[in-house]
Design an enzyme around this catalytic site. Structure first.
Site, PDB file in Angstrom:
ATOM      1  N   GLY A 176       4.925   3.905 -20.268  1.00  0.00           N
ATOM      2  CA  GLY A 176       3.598   4.366 -20.642  1.00  0.00           C
ATOM      3  C   GLY A 176       3.417   4.466 -22.143  1.00  0.00           C
ATOM      4  O   GLY A 176       2.341   4.170 -22.674  1.00  0.00           O
ATOM      5  N   GLN A 195      -0.776   9.733 -15.266  1.00  0.00           N
ATOM      6  CA  GLN A 195      -0.727  10.752 -14.222  1.00  0.00           C
ATOM      7  C   GLN A 195      -1.729  10.509 -13.093  1.00  0.00           C
ATOM      8  O   GLN A 195      -1.599  11.085 -12.018  1.00  0.00           O
ATOM      9  CB  GLN A 195      -0.980  12.136 -14.820  1.00  0.00           C
ATOM     10  CG  GLN A 195       0.095  12.609 -15.774  1.00  0.00           C
ATOM     11  CD  GLN A 195       1.449  12.800 -15.113  1.00  0.00           C
ATOM     12  OE1 GLN A 195       1.557  12.935 -13.897  1.00  0.00           O
ATOM     13  NE2 GLN A 195       2.500  12.815 -15.913  1.00  0.00           N
ATOM     14  N   SER A 222       2.577   3.960 -15.702  1.00  0.00           N
ATOM     15  CA  SER A 222       4.030   3.973 -15.856  1.00  0.00           C
ATOM     16  C   SER A 222       4.695   3.998 -14.490  1.00  0.00           C
ATOM     17  O   SER A 222       4.296   4.763 -13.608  1.00  0.00           O
ATOM     18  CB  SER A 222       4.463   5.202 -16.666  1.00  0.00           C
ATOM     19  OG  SER A 222       5.871   5.239 -16.817  1.00  0.00           O
ATOM     20  N   GLY A 223       5.726   3.178 -14.315  1.00  0.00           N
ATOM     21  CA  GLY A 223       6.374   3.043 -13.020  1.00  0.00           C
ATOM     22  C   GLY A 223       7.060   4.291 -12.524  1.00  0.00           C
ATOM     23  O   GLY A 223       6.993   4.626 -11.334  1.00  0.00           O
ATOM     24  N   HIS A 224       7.723   5.018 -13.412  1.00  0.00           N
ATOM     25  CA  HIS A 224       8.531   6.132 -12.920  1.00  0.00           C
ATOM     26  C   HIS A 224       7.720   7.348 -12.497  1.00  0.00           C
ATOM     27  O   HIS A 224       8.269   8.336 -12.026  1.00  0.00           O
ATOM     28  CB  HIS A 224       9.610   6.518 -13.949  1.00  0.00           C
ATOM     29  CG  HIS A 224       9.111   7.270 -15.138  1.00  0.00           C
ATOM     30  ND1 HIS A 224       9.296   8.627 -15.289  1.00  0.00           N
ATOM     31  CD2 HIS A 224       8.469   6.858 -16.251  1.00  0.00           C
ATOM     32  CE1 HIS A 224       8.778   9.022 -16.439  1.00  0.00           C
ATOM     33  NE2 HIS A 224       8.270   7.960 -17.037  1.00  0.00           N
ATOM     34  N   THR A 260      11.897 -11.102 -22.698  1.00  0.00           N
ATOM     35  CA  THR A 260      12.282 -11.555 -21.363  1.00  0.00           C
ATOM     36  C   THR A 260      11.891 -10.512 -20.322  1.00  0.00           C
ATOM     37  O   THR A 260      12.137  -9.317 -20.499  1.00  0.00           O
ATOM     38  CB  THR A 260      13.806 -11.800 -21.308  1.00  0.00           C
ATOM     39  OG1 THR A 260      14.146 -12.775 -22.285  1.00  0.00           O
ATOM     40  CG2 THR A 260      14.223 -12.277 -19.929  1.00  0.00           C
ATOM     41  N   CYS A 304       8.203  15.274 -22.469  1.00  0.00           N
ATOM     42  CA  CYS A 304       8.385  14.640 -23.778  1.00  0.00           C
ATOM     43  C   CYS A 304       8.326  15.656 -24.921  1.00  0.00           C
ATOM     44  O   CYS A 304       8.558  15.307 -26.077  1.00  0.00           O
ATOM     45  CB  CYS A 304       7.327  13.565 -23.987  1.00  0.00           C
ATOM     46  SG  CYS A 304       7.528  12.181 -22.856  1.00  0.00           S
TER      47      CYS A 304
END
Length: 402
Positions: free
Chosen positions: A73, A180, A200-202, A238, A326
């Site tokens: 993110g 969120q 964001s994936g997590h 990549t 964070c």
């Protein structure tokens, strides 16, 4: 490590869904080629990337060509903000809010040192914006408005589409940090006023290290990372194949479970919240009571320190948070709660519980069982409740001038 912990810190990160892990594993073992390679072994991976992109697009209600895979993110926020400014070099004004994630706030603070003018919109005691303040701040020099969809600490949801309409009237670009909101609220970029959106994936049961940025077709976009031709020239590097596959699978599952999961999480959240408010004196919910994420509650327990509450919960195997992961290394009180003007007695004792589709009734029951005793014990040790109003006022004034 506690394998059987009660995990109520899902706004910080989520566990990887077993189906997501299963989908990823072949791309860590058998299919290890480079999807940009000319040979068949590498080239066949491009099909997996395309499928994942389509799944993410379906979750966001966008076209697959509008999805750019990122590492997280934070990268998405940085890329969107800087791209918007590079596309409009003649404009030097940015609008954001006082309660954004550090991935937006700290970029804006840095840009101020480079000659940009940044307006930080205030929030009221429920964490909501004043759209009149936004309207008054917009000018012909405004290049970008960057505002989160839902706050990570309180769960407060901003009226994004109303904001977007005002932004469009002034010809500015509109970026939304939806880290969120994705997977918790239904989204449809095809009918939205949003130009760029970060996810964001997590946060949706995919692994860490993968995210996505939605860029509306037609929006001029200069890449943050410059190098190869990956992501149609919009993000060099990549491809993180296993992460991309995992994000695609997670997006598919989030869309599948969205309606059912949000109803269930809201029910469990409300039960936890209402029971704690009824059994523990001198506590209150921080944030908008109605316009908020279904999985989030932020409760202020007066006269005690949030860190002490978290340590006590941890002894019972319960994971919660006092704010953004964070900024958890800082001893400063939450910038979000400070912006809301919470009193000093509540500011330091606020705890966020954030649920997910794996949260059980038994886990909520356990939190309900231990919290009253924790709060009672800590308050018995706390000096705050015996301090006079003058001392508390001095602390609030000191915080206001930091």
């Amino acid at each position: 490590m506690q394998k059987n912990c009660i995990y109520l810190d899902n706004n910080a990160t989520t566990k990887v869904d077993p189906e997501v892990l299963e989908a990823m594993l072949p791309y860590l073992t058998d299919y290890y080629g480079n999807p940009s390679s000319m040979h068949t072994f590498g080239g066949q991976l491009a099909k997996g990337v395309k499928t994942a992109r389509e799944r993410v697009a379906a979750l966001l209600g966008s076209d697959e060509s509008e999805i750019v895979f990122t590492s997280c993110g934070t990268e998405g926020d940085n890329a969107a903000i800087r791209a918007a400014l590079l596309a409009q070099p003649e404009k030097r004004h940015i609008i954001t809010t006082q309660v954004e994630h550090p991935a937006v706030l700290n970029v804006c603070k840095q840009l101020e040192t480079q000659g940009y003018n940044v307006t930080y919109l205030s929030v009221n005691s429920q964490g909501q914006l004043d759209l009149n303040e936004l309207e008054a701040s917009l000018t012909g020099n405004t290049a970008l408005v960057t505002i989160m969809y839902a706050n990570n600490e309180t769960g407060t949801i901003f009226p994004i589409e109303q904001i977007g309409l005002r932004v469009k009237e002034h010809g500015a670009l509109f970026h939304v940090d939806a880290v969120q909101a994705v997977g918790k609220l239904p989204l449809n970029m095809k009918t939205s006023t949003i130009d760029m959106l970060t996810m964001s994936g997590h946060k949706i049961h995919a692994p860490k290290g993968i995210g996505a940025l939605y860029v509306r077709r037609g929006v001029r976009f200069r890449p943050l990372l410059i190098g190869g031709h990956q992501e149609r020239g919009r993000r060099a590097g990549t491809e993180n194949m296993s992460g991309i596959i995992g994000l695609g699978k997670a997006a598919e599952l989030e869309l599948l479970h969205l309606e059912e999961a949000t109803k269930r999480e809201r029910k469990l959240r409300d039960r936890l919240e209402q029971t704690l408010l009824a059994t523990i004196p001198h506590c209150e919910v921080n944030g908008d009571p109605t316009q908020r994420l279904p999985n989030t509650t932020n409760i202020g327990f007066k006269y005690i320190e949030g860190e002490a509450i978290l340590l006590s919960l941890n002894k019972h195997g319960i994971c919660a948070s006092s704010g953004s992961a964070c900024t958890s290394g800082s001893l400063e009180p939450s910038h979000v709660l400070r912006a809301m003007g919470l009193p000093y007695t509540t500011l330091h004792g606020s705890i966020r519980f954030s649920l997910c589709r794996y949260t059980t009734e038994a886990e909520i029951d356990q939190v309900i069982a231990v919290m009253p005793g924790i709060v009672e014990r800590l308050r018995a040790l706390s000096p705050f409740k015996n301090d006079d109003a003058g001392w508390l006022q001095e602390q609030e004034q000191a915080l206001a001038h930091r």
